[in-house]
Design a protein around this motif. Structure first.
Motif, PDB file in Angstrom:
ATOM      1  N   ALA A   1       0.844  -1.210   0.000  1.00 12.35           N
ATOM      2  CA  ALA A   1       0.000   0.000   0.000  1.00 12.35           C
ATOM      3  C   ALA A   1       0.872   1.250   0.000  1.00 12.35           C
ATOM      4  CB  ALA A   1      -0.915  -0.001   1.221  1.00 12.35           C
ATOM      5  N   GLY A   2       0.532   2.211  -0.863  1.00  9.02           N
ATOM      6  CA  GLY A   2       1.270   3.470  -0.923  1.00  9.02           C
ATOM      7  C   GLY A   2       2.566   3.383  -1.708  1.00  9.02           C
ATOM      8  N   LYS A   3       2.953   2.165  -2.115  1.00  3.94           N
ATOM      9  CA  LYS A   3       4.228   2.006  -2.833  1.00  3.94           C
ATOM     10  C   LYS A   3       3.995   2.086  -4.346  1.00  3.94           C
ATOM     11  CE  LYS A   3       6.707  -0.418   0.669  1.00  3.94           C
ATOM     12  NZ  LYS A   3       6.740  -1.691   1.327  1.00  3.94           N
ATOM     13  N   THR A   4       5.098   2.267  -5.079  1.00  4.77           N
ATOM     14  CA  THR A   4       5.004   2.334  -6.544  1.00  4.77           C
ATOM     15  C   THR A   4       5.363   0.966  -7.131  1.00  4.77           C
ATOM     16  OG1 THR A   4       5.627   4.647  -6.454  1.00  4.77           O
ATOM     17  CG2 THR A   4       5.851   3.553  -8.592  1.00  4.77           C
ATOM     18  N   ILE A   5       4.469   0.497  -8.005  1.00  2.00           N
ATOM     19  CA  ILE A   5       4.621  -0.836  -8.592  1.00  2.00           C
ATOM     20  C   ILE A   5       4.768  -0.673 -10.115  1.00  2.00           C
ATOM     21  CG2 ILE A   5       3.400  -3.049  -8.969  1.00  2.00           C
ATOM     22  CD1 ILE A   5       4.191  -2.646  -6.049  1.00  2.00           C
ATOM     23  N   PRO A   6       5.682  -1.422 -10.742  1.00  2.00           N
ATOM     24  CA  PRO A   6       5.833  -1.276 -12.200  1.00  2.00           C
ATOM     25  C   PRO A   6       4.609  -1.793 -12.959  1.00  2.00           C
ATOM     26  CG  PRO A   6       7.292  -3.011 -11.351  1.00  2.00           C
ATOM     27  CD  PRO A   6       6.649  -2.366 -10.166  1.00  2.00           C
ATOM     28  N   GLY A   7       4.274  -1.098 -14.060  1.00  2.00           N
ATOM     29  CA  GLY A   7       3.143  -1.515 -14.899  1.00  2.00           C
ATOM     30  C   GLY A   7       1.942  -0.607 -14.694  1.00  2.00           C
ATOM     31  N   SER A   8       0.972  -0.730 -15.586  1.00  2.00           N
ATOM     32  CA  SER A   8      -0.213   0.139 -15.530  1.00  2.00           C
ATOM     33  C   SER A   8      -1.239  -0.358 -14.522  1.00  2.00           C
ATOM     34  CB  SER A   8      -0.868   0.195 -16.905  1.00  2.00           C
ATOM     35  OG  SER A   8      -1.401  -1.086 -17.205  1.00  2.00           O
ATOM     36  N   GLY A   9      -1.131  -1.635 -14.120  1.00  2.00           N
ATOM     37  CA  GLY A   9      -2.145  -2.219 -13.232  1.00  2.00           C
ATOM     38  C   GLY A   9      -3.414  -2.585 -13.986  1.00  2.00           C
ATOM     39  N   GLN A  10      -3.379  -2.458 -15.319  1.00  2.00           N
ATOM     40  CA  GLN A  10      -4.603  -2.723 -16.097  1.00  2.00           C
ATOM     41  C   GLN A  10      -4.690  -4.177 -16.555  1.00  2.00           C
ATOM     42  OE1 GLN A  10      -6.726  -0.624 -15.873  1.00  2.00           O
ATOM     43  NE2 GLN A  10      -5.848   1.423 -15.863  1.00  2.00           N
ATOM     44  N   THR A  11      -3.839  -5.037 -16.019  1.00  2.00           N
ATOM     45  CA  THR A  11      -3.886  -6.450 -16.418  1.00  2.00           C
ATOM     46  C   THR A  11      -4.917  -7.200 -15.570  1.00  2.00           C
ATOM     47  OG1 THR A  11      -2.074  -6.878 -14.890  1.00  2.00           O
ATOM     48  CG2 THR A  11      -1.476  -6.577 -17.192  1.00  2.00           C
ATOM     49  N   PHE A  12      -5.650  -8.089 -16.227  1.00  2.00           N
ATOM     50  CA  PHE A  12      -6.652  -8.871 -15.491  1.00  2.00           C
ATOM     51  C   PHE A  12      -5.961  -9.935 -14.657  1.00  2.00           C
ATOM     52  CE2 PHE A  12      -9.373  -6.814 -18.456  1.00  2.00           C
ATOM     53  CZ  PHE A  12     -10.512  -6.573 -17.699  1.00  2.00           C
ATOM     54  N   THR A  13      -6.555 -10.206 -13.536  1.00  2.00           N
ATOM     55  CA  THR A  13      -5.934 -11.085 -12.548  1.00  2.00           C
ATOM     56  C   THR A  13      -6.961 -12.108 -12.090  1.00  2.00           C
ATOM     57  OG1 THR A  13      -4.896 -11.015 -10.380  1.00  2.00           O
ATOM     58  CG2 THR A  13      -6.497  -9.331 -10.803  1.00  2.00           C
ATOM     59  N   SER A  14      -6.504 -13.280 -11.674  1.00  2.00           N
ATOM     60  CA  SER A  14      -7.432 -14.341 -11.254  1.00  2.00           C
ATOM     61  C   SER A  14      -7.020 -14.872  -9.899  1.00  2.00           C
ATOM     62  CB  SER A  14      -7.359 -15.515 -12.228  1.00  2.00           C
ATOM     63  OG  SER A  14      -7.799 -15.114 -13.473  1.00  2.00           O
ATOM     64  N   TRP A  15      -8.005 -15.206  -9.091  1.00  2.00           N
ATOM     65  CA  TRP A  15      -7.726 -15.658  -7.727  1.00  2.00           C
ATOM     66  C   TRP A  15      -8.627 -16.827  -7.378  1.00  2.00           C
ATOM     67  CZ3 TRP A  15      -3.653 -13.455  -5.276  1.00  2.00           C
ATOM     68  CH2 TRP A  15      -3.170 -12.273  -5.837  1.00  2.00           C
ATOM     69  N   ILE A  16      -8.151 -17.624  -6.424  1.00  2.00           N
ATOM     70  CA  ILE A  16      -8.992 -18.723  -5.932  1.00  2.00           C
ATOM     71  C   ILE A  16      -8.700 -18.944  -4.457  1.00  2.00           C
ATOM     72  CG2 ILE A  16      -7.358 -20.565  -6.649  1.00  2.00           C
ATOM     73  CD1 ILE A  16     -11.213 -20.769  -6.826  1.00  2.00           C
ATOM     74  N   HIS A  17      -9.770 -19.129  -3.709  1.00  2.00           N
ATOM     75  CA  HIS A  17      -9.622 -19.353  -2.264  1.00  2.00           C
ATOM     76  C   HIS A  17      -9.216 -20.804  -2.001  1.00  2.00           C
ATOM     77  CE1 HIS A  17     -10.622 -19.534   2.005  1.00  2.00           C
ATOM     78  NE2 HIS A  17     -10.732 -18.220   1.993  1.00  2.00           N
TER      79      HIS A  17
END
Ligand SMILES: NC(=O)c1ccc[n+]([C@@H]2O[C@H](COP(=O)([O-])OP(=O)(O)OC[C@H]3O[C@@H](n4cnc5c(N)ncnc54)[C@H](OP(=O)(O)O)[C@@H]3O)[C@@H](O)[C@H]2O)c1
Length: 297
Positions: A200-216
């Motif tokens: 949180a609050g940090k700078t991450i490379p990339g636009s962040g516009q990539t779709f992501t998938s998760w599973i519990h």
């Protein structure tokens, strides 16, 4: 090998369940939870780790614990003896991203040893391999399903794809090979909230516009059990219903937690392999209902 009597199996369980011999190769986060679940159901579970120091911790979740590596053909052969079901749930051991060669050295010899051992072990009726939906690679946010081509450009995805194919080639009418392409795994002790709070609050490379998938984690355990009961084979995506970009998900989590949003630096390339909306229709059509379709914990 460390064994103990399966004294937790009640007479009632013995009478009412079709008990199986199960080997789980790689009892890390998922493998241990699966071992625990099946062991508590009364199955005979052989759990593996590569580290002697983890044996005691695993002993409460399995009938026996074996210290072995998938690259050891003899160890794989002897582990498979008399098993009905085998689960491959390995990931290279490191607290950082390992290079692609280490990936290859972990997965490919293990898959080859499993294929060879399957030919010598007619008792095995079903093999699960926990793969990743990162195999789809960058599809520019398009929808993908199990029939979509896998990425052959990224070296890591090449390894995962080759591992899947090696194992799938062993499928026959007597042996079901089940490939589960998992989204990023979250659950107890791997909460999304904690994961994103760290950045949180940090700078991450990339636009962040990539779709992501998760599973519990709960859905992984329940799906493997569901497919095992039905003796199904084939490839299944296993992702929840999020369909969010990584930026949308991070914003959602940070806002809910009252944390500073992540800053995305679109002048730099993203480190993420996957940019696709992954369909979970196939596993739903098979009759599985997600326990956590939208949970963020
Ligand atoms: N983590 C994710 O978000 C994610 C996403 C998609 C797919 N997956 C897949 O899901 C599966 C489970 O992931 P996880 O998070 O539970 O992994 P994990 O916690 O890192 O556990 C990996 C297990 O593999 C064992 N292992 C490592 N190298 C091995 C080798 N050469 N031979 C035999 N065992 C070996 C480890 O042994 P030790 O007990 O000695 O550590 C450990 O038990 C993996 O197949 C992974 O590729 C994970």
């Amino acid at each position: 090998m460390h064994t103990k009597p399966s004294d937790t199996v009640t007479a009632q369980q013995q009478n009412h369940r079709n008990l199986h011999n199960i080997a789980i190769i790689g009892c890390g986060y998922v493998g241990t939870a699966l071992a625990r679940y099946w062991y508590q159901q009364g199955h005979s579970v052989t759990a593996t780790t590569t580290r002697q120091e983890r044996v005691t911790e695993l002993e409460s979740d399995a009938t026996q614990v074996v210290v072995m590596k998938g690259e050891d053909s003899q160890a794989v052969g002897s582990l498979m003896q008399n098993q009905d079901t085998v689960v491959l749930s390995i990931a290279p051991i490191s607290d950082r991203q390992v290079d692609a060669e280490v990936y290859r050295e972990t997965y490919i010899p293990t898959a080859k040893n499993l294929v060879a051992a399957l030919q010598e072990t007619p008792s095995v009726k079903q093999l699960f391999y926990l793969s990743s939906c990162s195999v789809y690679g960058n599809k520019k946010g398009e929808w993908v399903d199990e029939t979509s081509p896998v990425d052959t450009n990224n070296e890591y995805n090449q390894v995962l794809g080759e591992t899947e194919q090696l194992l799938l080639n062993s499928a026959s009418k007597d042996v079901k090979i089940c490939i589960l392409r998992l989204g990023g795994i979250y659950g107890p002790k791997r909460e999304l909230t904690k994961r994103f709070a760290r950045i949180a609050g940090k700078t991450i490379p990339g636009s962040g516009q990539t779709f992501t998938s998760w599973i519990h984690l709960d859905d992984i355990i329940a799906t493997v059990d569901f497919l095992a009961h039905r003796r199904l084979g084939g490839i299944y995506n296993l992702v929840n219903d999020f369909n969010l970009t990584i930026r949308e998900l991070c914003d959602l989590v940070c806002d809910r937690q009252g944390l500073e949003r992540i800053i995305w630096d679109d002048t730099k390339p993203s480190y993420r392999f996957l940019n696709a909306r992954v369909s979970n229709q196939k596993i739903k059509a098979a009759g599985y209902s997600l326990i956590h379709p939208q949970t963020i914990v």
